[in-house]
Design a protein around this motif. Structure first.
Motif, PDB file in Angstrom:
ATOM      1  N   LYS A  56       0.856  -1.165  -0.034  1.00  0.00           N
ATOM      2  CA  LYS A  56      -0.013   0.068  -0.075  1.00  0.00           C
ATOM      3  C   LYS A  56       0.637   1.209  -0.095  1.00  0.00           C
ATOM      4  O   LYS A  56       0.771   2.337  -0.555  1.00  0.00           O
ATOM      5  N   ALA A  57       2.008   1.113   0.880  1.00  0.00           N
ATOM      6  CA  ALA A  57       2.675   2.387   0.977  1.00  0.00           C
ATOM      7  C   ALA A  57       3.587   2.426  -0.427  1.00  0.00           C
ATOM      8  O   ALA A  57       4.017   3.701  -0.922  1.00  0.00           O
ATOM      9  N   ILE A  58       4.046   1.357  -1.024  1.00  0.00           N
ATOM     10  CA  ILE A  58       4.628   1.300  -2.212  1.00  0.00           C
ATOM     11  C   ILE A  58       3.992   1.889  -3.295  1.00  0.00           C
ATOM     12  O   ILE A  58       4.568   2.693  -4.293  1.00  0.00           O
ATOM     13  N   ALA A  59       2.590   1.618  -3.195  1.00  0.00           N
ATOM     14  CA  ALA A  59       1.858   2.266  -4.526  1.00  0.00           C
ATOM     15  C   ALA A  59       1.707   3.904  -4.359  1.00  0.00           C
ATOM     16  O   ALA A  59       1.598   4.504  -5.376  1.00  0.00           O
ATOM     17  N   LYS A  60       2.048   4.358  -3.252  1.00  0.00           N
ATOM     18  CA  LYS A  60       1.842   5.641  -3.064  1.00  0.00           C
ATOM     19  C   LYS A  60       3.307   6.637  -3.512  1.00  0.00           C
ATOM     20  O   LYS A  60       3.274   7.878  -3.738  1.00  0.00           O
ATOM     21  N   VAL A  61       4.263   5.825  -3.572  1.00  0.00           N
ATOM     22  CA  VAL A  61       5.573   6.466  -3.730  1.00  0.00           C
ATOM     23  C   VAL A  61       6.131   6.131  -5.180  1.00  0.00           C
ATOM     24  O   VAL A  61       7.229   6.688  -5.510  1.00  0.00           O
ATOM     25  N   VAL A  62       5.688   5.143  -5.974  1.00  0.00           N
ATOM     26  CA  VAL A  62       6.232   4.792  -7.214  1.00  0.00           C
ATOM     27  C   VAL A  62       5.794   5.432  -8.476  1.00  0.00           C
ATOM     28  O   VAL A  62       6.355   5.282  -9.569  1.00  0.00           O
ATOM     29  N   GLU A  63       4.896   6.721  -8.194  1.00  0.00           N
ATOM     30  CA  GLU A  63       4.443   7.346  -9.107  1.00  0.00           C
ATOM     31  C   GLU A  63       5.671   8.025  -9.795  1.00  0.00           C
ATOM     32  O   GLU A  63       6.276   8.637  -9.216  1.00  0.00           O
ATOM     33  N   GLY A  64       5.450   7.993 -11.190  1.00  0.00           N
ATOM     34  CA  GLY A  64       6.725   8.799 -12.002  1.00  0.00           C
ATOM     35  C   GLY A  64       7.779   8.082 -12.296  1.00  0.00           C
ATOM     36  O   GLY A  64       8.722   8.172 -12.772  1.00  0.00           O
ATOM     37  N   MET A  65       7.880   6.727 -11.775  1.00  0.00           N
ATOM     38  CA  MET A  65       9.032   5.812 -11.833  1.00  0.00           C
ATOM     39  C   MET A  65       9.049   5.158 -13.374  1.00  0.00           C
ATOM     40  O   MET A  65       9.956   4.545 -13.622  1.00  0.00           O
ATOM     41  N   GLY A  66       7.608   5.342 -13.800  1.00  0.00           N
ATOM     42  CA  GLY A  66       7.718   4.715 -15.278  1.00  0.00           C
ATOM     43  C   GLY A  66       7.506   3.092 -15.128  1.00  0.00           C
ATOM     44  O   GLY A  66       8.162   2.379 -16.287  1.00  0.00           O
ATOM     45  N   ILE A  67       7.165   2.365 -14.197  1.00  0.00           N
ATOM     46  CA  ILE A  67       7.166   1.121 -14.077  1.00  0.00           C
ATOM     47  C   ILE A  67       6.114   0.454 -15.002  1.00  0.00           C
ATOM     48  O   ILE A  67       6.769  -0.574 -15.714  1.00  0.00           O
ATOM     49  N   GLU A  68       5.203   0.931 -15.222  1.00  0.00           N
ATOM     50  CA  GLU A  68       4.232   0.330 -16.299  1.00  0.00           C
ATOM     51  C   GLU A  68       4.759   0.448 -17.619  1.00  0.00           C
ATOM     52  O   GLU A  68       4.738  -0.523 -18.574  1.00  0.00           O
ATOM     53  N   ASP A  69       5.255   1.675 -18.101  1.00  0.00           N
ATOM     54  CA  ASP A  69       6.199   1.777 -19.448  1.00  0.00           C
ATOM     55  C   ASP A  69       7.025   0.601 -19.683  1.00  0.00           C
ATOM     56  O   ASP A  69       7.271   0.014 -20.591  1.00  0.00           O
ATOM     57  N   TYR A  70       7.995   0.274 -18.419  1.00  0.00           N
ATOM     58  CA  TYR A  70       8.968  -0.431 -18.621  1.00  0.00           C
ATOM     59  C   TYR A  70       8.397  -2.021 -18.805  1.00  0.00           C
ATOM     60  O   TYR A  70       8.907  -2.682 -19.847  1.00  0.00           O
ATOM     61  N   ASN A  71       7.595  -2.320 -17.796  1.00  0.00           N
ATOM     62  CA  ASN A  71       6.906  -3.623 -18.196  1.00  0.00           C
ATOM     63  C   ASN A  71       6.317  -3.901 -19.555  1.00  0.00           C
ATOM     64  O   ASN A  71       6.562  -5.033 -20.018  1.00  0.00           O
ATOM     65  N   ALA A  72       5.522  -2.945 -20.004  1.00  0.00           N
ATOM     66  CA  ALA A  72       4.837  -3.007 -21.186  1.00  0.00           C
ATOM     67  C   ALA A  72       6.062  -3.120 -22.599  1.00  0.00           C
ATOM     68  O   ALA A  72       5.748  -3.976 -23.299  1.00  0.00           O
ATOM     69  N   MET A  73       7.168  -2.332 -22.337  1.00  0.00           N
ATOM     70  CA  MET A  73       8.250  -2.466 -23.384  1.00  0.00           C
ATOM     71  C   MET A  73       8.960  -3.741 -23.213  1.00  0.00           C
ATOM     72  O   MET A  73       9.420  -4.506 -24.289  1.00  0.00           O
ATOM     73  N   GLN A  74       9.185  -4.437 -21.944  1.00  0.00           N
ATOM     74  CA  GLN A  74       9.751  -5.568 -21.811  1.00  0.00           C
ATOM     75  C   GLN A  74       8.670  -6.848 -22.370  1.00  0.00           C
ATOM     76  O   GLN A  74       8.959  -8.013 -22.263  1.00  0.00           O
ATOM     77  N   GLY A  75       7.409  -6.632 -22.502  1.00  0.00           N
ATOM     78  CA  GLY A  75       6.162  -7.569 -22.618  1.00  0.00           C
ATOM     79  C   GLY A  75       5.947  -8.201 -21.418  1.00  0.00           C
ATOM     80  O   GLY A  75       5.901  -9.661 -21.446  1.00  0.00           O
ATOM     81  N   LEU A  76       6.255  -7.731 -20.173  1.00  0.00           N
ATOM     82  CA  LEU A  76       6.098  -8.479 -19.244  1.00  0.00           C
ATOM     83  C   LEU A  76       4.766  -8.355 -18.213  1.00  0.00           C
ATOM     84  O   LEU A  76       4.257  -7.023 -18.269  1.00  0.00           O
ATOM     85  N   THR A  77       3.971  -9.316 -17.778  1.00  0.00           N
ATOM     86  CA  THR A  77       2.747  -9.017 -16.981  1.00  0.00           C
ATOM     87  C   THR A  77       3.001  -9.838 -15.519  1.00  0.00           C
ATOM     88  O   THR A  77       4.008 -10.724 -15.308  1.00  0.00           O
ATOM     89  N   PRO A  78       2.256  -9.510 -14.401  1.00  0.00           N
ATOM     90  CA  PRO A  78       2.505  -9.974 -13.254  1.00  0.00           C
ATOM     91  C   PRO A  78       2.374 -11.782 -13.131  1.00  0.00           C
ATOM     92  O   PRO A  78       3.163 -12.196 -12.459  1.00  0.00           O
ATOM     93  N   VAL A  79       1.721 -12.377 -14.409  1.00  0.00           N
ATOM     94  CA  VAL A  79       1.740 -13.638 -14.153  1.00  0.00           C
ATOM     95  C   VAL A  79       3.017 -14.531 -14.391  1.00  0.00           C
ATOM     96  O   VAL A  79       3.468 -15.601 -13.869  1.00  0.00           O
ATOM     97  N   VAL A  80       4.128 -13.644 -14.984  1.00  0.00           N
ATOM     98  CA  VAL A  80       5.370 -14.253 -15.315  1.00  0.00           C
ATOM     99  C   VAL A  80       6.301 -14.600 -14.033  1.00  0.00           C
ATOM    100  O   VAL A  80       6.991 -15.452 -13.878  1.00  0.00           O
ATOM    101  N   ASN A  81       5.655 -13.847 -12.883  1.00  0.00           N
ATOM    102  CA  ASN A  81       6.703 -13.797 -11.749  1.00  0.00           C
ATOM    103  C   ASN A  81       6.520 -15.153 -11.091  1.00  0.00           C
ATOM    104  O   ASN A  81       7.275 -15.807 -10.395  1.00  0.00           O
ATOM    105  N   ARG A  82       5.245 -15.909 -11.420  1.00  0.00           N
ATOM    106  CA  ARG A  82       5.214 -17.114 -10.720  1.00  0.00           C
ATOM    107  C   ARG A  82       6.101 -18.097 -11.416  1.00  0.00           C
ATOM    108  O   ARG A  82       6.646 -19.020 -10.621  1.00  0.00           O
TER     109      ARG A  82
END
Length: 300
Positions: free
Chosen positions: A252-278
């Motif tokens: 919950k705290a992480i969600a408040k502080v990662v804004e602006g880090m470009g995480i979603e763009d990075y995952n999209a460029m790498q073709g990564l989704t949460p399911v791969v973590n399993r």
């Protein structure tokens, strides 16, 4: 040289949070009194007229809580609205309770050399009560009512106050509040780049510091990206949960502080989704087993 940010603007996030979480009119009233004190404390770093910041504050409230049309105070619009026909045109409507208390109830002709005398302006709101202006050093001023003290709270304050000068009490309260806010700003602006991640994660003084949480999250993101670069066959999708496992900071705290880090763009460029973590976890182990940020600093 540009002027520093006025105190009232710095206090707006806290004010917005206070009225959003308020459960009673009393709590909203107290929040409004505090932001009005911040306006008074903003000079000379605010426009010549105190109406300017107050108008901006009311505008911000109305943008977030638009007025609701209504023809009767008995229509049942829920808290935190109240019925009024104040203002130009006498339009009947439901307004957020903050608007009721965000009025310039000081004497606009007073200057900063006379901060201890507050002269209420006549209100156009039919629900408002006319108050005769009284200097703060007179015991007849109803300052207790103005700040919402009643019952046991009022009894306790009066007992502690005794014959003391109420002006001195108000002064000390404002100073104490200002020191607390300034100390918070110092914490939030502290450069933590040279503090080790292990210290940021384990030292109690950083536990509730959002600046420390953001610093740790930034380092975790960098560490995961480094892993992905060096282990292209086992790339992690960067998620709040993954960052939490590396840093010890709650998702919950992480969600408040990662804004602006470009995480979603990075995952999209790498073709990564949460399911791969399993799949990656099954192949190499948990993220904390293969990536460690304990000795990492905020610099390369």
């Amino acid at each position: 040289m540009p002027r520093k940010t006025p105190v009232w603007k710095e206090a707006m996030p806290e004010f917005n949070e206070a009225i959003a979480s308020a459960e009673s009119e009393k709590q909203i009233k107290i929040a409004c009194l505090q932001i009005k004190q911040a306006v008074l404390l903003s000079y000379p770093d605010t426009p010549p007229s105190r109406r300017n910041p107050m108008s901006s504050i009311r505008k911000a409230v109305r943008e977030k809580y638009p007025a609701q049309s209504g023809k009767s105070p008995h229509e049942g619009v829920p808290f935190p609205y109240y019925f009024t026909d104040a203002g130009k045109g006498g339009v009947e409507r439901w307004e957020h309770l903050a608007i009721k208390y965000l009025v310039e109830d000081w004497n606009l002709k007073d200057d900063l050399e006379k901060p201890d005398t507050i002269t209420p302006e006549p209100s156009t709101d039919k629900q408002s009560v006319n108050i005769t202006p009284v200097p703060m050093n007179e015991t007849s001023i109803d300052i207790f009512s103005e700040v919402g003290l009643e019952g046991e709270e009022l009894t306790a304050v009066k007992q502690a106050l005794g014959d003391a000068d109420i002006k001195e009490w108000v002064k000390l309260a404002l100073l104490q509040r200002a020191k607390a806010i300034n100390a918070l700003h110092e914490r939030l602006n502290e450069d933590l780049s040279m503090v080790s991640s292990e210290e940021l994660m384990n030292d109690n003084k950083y536990r509730t510091n959002p600046n420390a949480s953001r610093e740790l999250a930034s380092r975790a993101v960098r560490a995961i990206k480094d892993w992905n670069y060096n282990q292209p066959e086992h790339k992690w999708c960067i998620t709040n949960k993954l960052i939490s496992e590396l840093t010890g900071v709650t998702p919950k705290a992480i969600a408040k502080v990662v804004e602006g880090m470009g995480i979603e763009d990075y995952n999209a460029m790498q073709g990564l989704t949460p399911v791969v973590n399993r799949q990656i976890k099954a192949a190499v182990g948990t993220i904390s087993e293969v990536v460690n940020i304990a000795d990492m600093l905020g610099i390369d």
